[in-house]
Design an enzyme around this catalytic site. Structure first.
Site, PDB file in Angstrom:
ATOM      1  N   MET A  93      36.369  33.399  43.578  1.00 16.00           N
ATOM      2  CA  MET A  93      36.455  31.947  43.415  1.00 16.00           C
ATOM      3  C   MET A  93      35.124  31.269  43.038  1.00 16.00           C
ATOM      4  O   MET A  93      34.977  30.070  43.215  1.00 16.00           O
ATOM      5  CB  MET A  93      37.021  31.307  44.685  1.00 16.00           C
ATOM      6  CG  MET A  93      38.446  31.737  45.000  1.00 16.00           C
ATOM      7  SD  MET A  93      39.605  31.426  43.650  1.00 16.00           S
ATOM      8  CE  MET A  93      39.749  29.643  43.758  1.00 16.00           C
ATOM      9  N   ASN A 110      38.949  39.792  34.283  1.00 13.24           N
ATOM     10  CA  ASN A 110      39.482  38.860  35.287  1.00 13.24           C
ATOM     11  C   ASN A 110      40.995  38.812  35.150  1.00 13.24           C
ATOM     12  O   ASN A 110      41.537  39.073  34.074  1.00 13.24           O
ATOM     13  CB  ASN A 110      38.914  37.457  35.054  1.00 13.24           C
ATOM     14  CG  ASN A 110      39.422  36.445  36.057  1.00 13.24           C
ATOM     15  OD1 ASN A 110      39.514  36.736  37.264  1.00 13.24           O
ATOM     16  ND2 ASN A 110      39.775  35.253  35.592  1.00 13.24           N
ATOM     17  N   HIS A 112      44.203  36.104  35.746  1.00 13.25           N
ATOM     18  CA  HIS A 112      44.473  34.682  35.975  1.00 13.25           C
ATOM     19  C   HIS A 112      45.985  34.474  36.026  1.00 13.25           C
ATOM     20  O   HIS A 112      46.708  35.023  35.195  1.00 13.25           O
ATOM     21  CB  HIS A 112      43.856  33.850  34.838  1.00 13.25           C
ATOM     22  CG  HIS A 112      44.055  32.389  35.028  1.00 13.25           C
ATOM     23  ND1 HIS A 112      43.304  31.658  35.937  1.00 13.25           N
ATOM     24  CD2 HIS A 112      44.937  31.523  34.481  1.00 13.25           C
ATOM     25  CE1 HIS A 112      43.724  30.400  35.909  1.00 13.25           C
ATOM     26  NE2 HIS A 112      44.715  30.300  35.047  1.00 13.25           N
ATOM     27  N   GLU A 177      51.162  40.605  38.282  1.00 11.98           N
ATOM     28  CA  GLU A 177      49.709  40.862  38.305  1.00 11.98           C
ATOM     29  C   GLU A 177      49.426  42.285  38.750  1.00 11.98           C
ATOM     30  O   GLU A 177      48.541  42.954  38.221  1.00 11.98           O
ATOM     31  CB  GLU A 177      49.012  39.887  39.276  1.00 11.98           C
ATOM     32  CG  GLU A 177      49.086  38.437  38.855  1.00 11.98           C
ATOM     33  CD  GLU A 177      48.258  37.537  39.761  1.00 11.98           C
ATOM     34  OE1 GLU A 177      47.180  37.952  40.226  1.00 11.98           O
ATOM     35  OE2 GLU A 177      48.701  36.391  40.026  1.00 11.98           O
TER      36      GLU A 177
HETATM   37  C1  GRF Z   1      45.650  36.010  42.057  1.00 13.03           C
HETATM   38  O1  GRF Z   1      46.726  35.133  41.896  1.00 13.03           O
HETATM   39  C2  GRF Z   1      44.793  36.049  40.813  1.00 13.03           C
HETATM   40  O2  GRF Z   1      45.518  35.888  39.639  1.00 13.03           O
HETATM   41  C3  GRF Z   1      43.886  34.872  41.034  1.00 13.03           C
HETATM   42  O3  GRF Z   1      43.610  34.875  42.408  1.00 13.03           O
HETATM   43  C4  GRF Z   1      44.665  35.521  43.108  1.00 13.03           C
HETATM   44  C5  GRF Z   1      44.063  36.641  43.875  1.00 13.03           C
HETATM   45  O4  GRF Z   1      44.993  37.264  44.720  1.00 13.03           O
HETATM   46  N1  GRF Z   1      42.712  34.963  40.183  1.00 13.03           N
HETATM   47  P1  GRF Z   1      44.596  38.572  45.514  1.00 13.03           P
HETATM   48  O5  GRF Z   1      43.344  38.251  46.317  1.00 13.03           O
HETATM   49  O6  GRF Z   1      44.339  39.661  44.503  1.00 13.03           O
HETATM   50  O7  GRF Z   1      45.755  38.879  46.393  1.00 13.03           O
END
Ligand code: GRF
Length: 204
Positions: A93, A110, A112, A177
């Site tokens: 973050m 990254n 997203h 993801e």
């Molecule tokens: C995910 O939704 C990713 O796309 C975003 O932050 C979140 C991270 O989730 N950048 P995690 O910590 O991998 O569970």
């Protein structure tokens, strides 16, 4: 290939990548270090459970540039070197300094939770719901100094359903993801990604 993962939160993408390395779906790669800017991040515990070194590196009063240098030092000390290693942002973050991005140019990925270039920045899923789109998803991209703007490696879509809220859409996207990110890492490790301007050629 030595990998460093930068995290801030839950660590589910980290877990998906570690799982694929452990079961041999991604070979020739090792996560050497997981670094969080937040010492309470669950992702650090995920790393430890998988026997991976976990480090909290708080930005505190450091400037973005100084913090970038500290991150870079920690990565190099753990074998993740510019020009040969891979840096993964997995729910990290903080915005990286230009110096950091340039040092690891073409070697930072990254993920997203939207189909970029729609809905960059924070709370992408909530942005998608508010806008009223019918399709969203996730994007794995190379990192450039501008936020969520780098060349796109791959994207996976999901429907946005009537009655979705931020939580239901987020969990539908998150399942994608966990497929997309390990797949992109595997392609990178196998040398199958080539950046040509804004475009990433896959499988070359
Ligand atoms: C995910 O939704 C990713 O796309 C975003 O932050 C979140 C991270 O989730 N950048 P995690 O910590 O991998 O569970």
């Amino acid at each position: 290939m030595n990998i460093g993962v930068l995290v801030s939160g839950r660590g589910s993408n980290l877990a998906a990548i570690l799982k694929d390395i452990e079961r041999g779906a991604i070979s020739g790669a090792e996560v050497k270090i997981v670094i969080s800017n937040d010492p309470s991040a669950k992702a650090l515990r995920v790393a430890e459970r998988h026997g991976v070194k976990a480090l909290a590196l708080v930005q505190g009063t450091s400037t973005r540039q100084a913090y970038g240098e500290r991150l870079s030092r920690a990565l190099v000390q753990n074998g993740v070197r510019p020009g040969e290693g891979l840096v993964l942002l997995a729910g990290f973050m903080k915005i990286l300094s230009r110096g950091f991005v340039e040092r690891f140019a073409g070697r930072i990925l990254n993920i997203h939770p939207s189909i970029l270039p729609a809905f960059p920045g924070v709370r992408a899923q909530e942005q998608a719901i508010s806008y009223g789109v019918k399709v969203s998803g996730c994007t794995v991209h190379f990192v450039v100094p501008e936020v969520d703007a780098g060349p796109i490696v791959l994207q996976r879509t999901v429907p946005v359903k009537d009655g979705d809220d931020e939580a239901t859409l987020s969990s539908r996207i998150l399942r994608q993801e966990h497929i997309a990110y390990p797949r992109a890492v595997k392609l990178f490790v196998e040398g199958k990604l080539k950046i040509e301007g804004r475009t990433v050629r896959v499988g070359v």
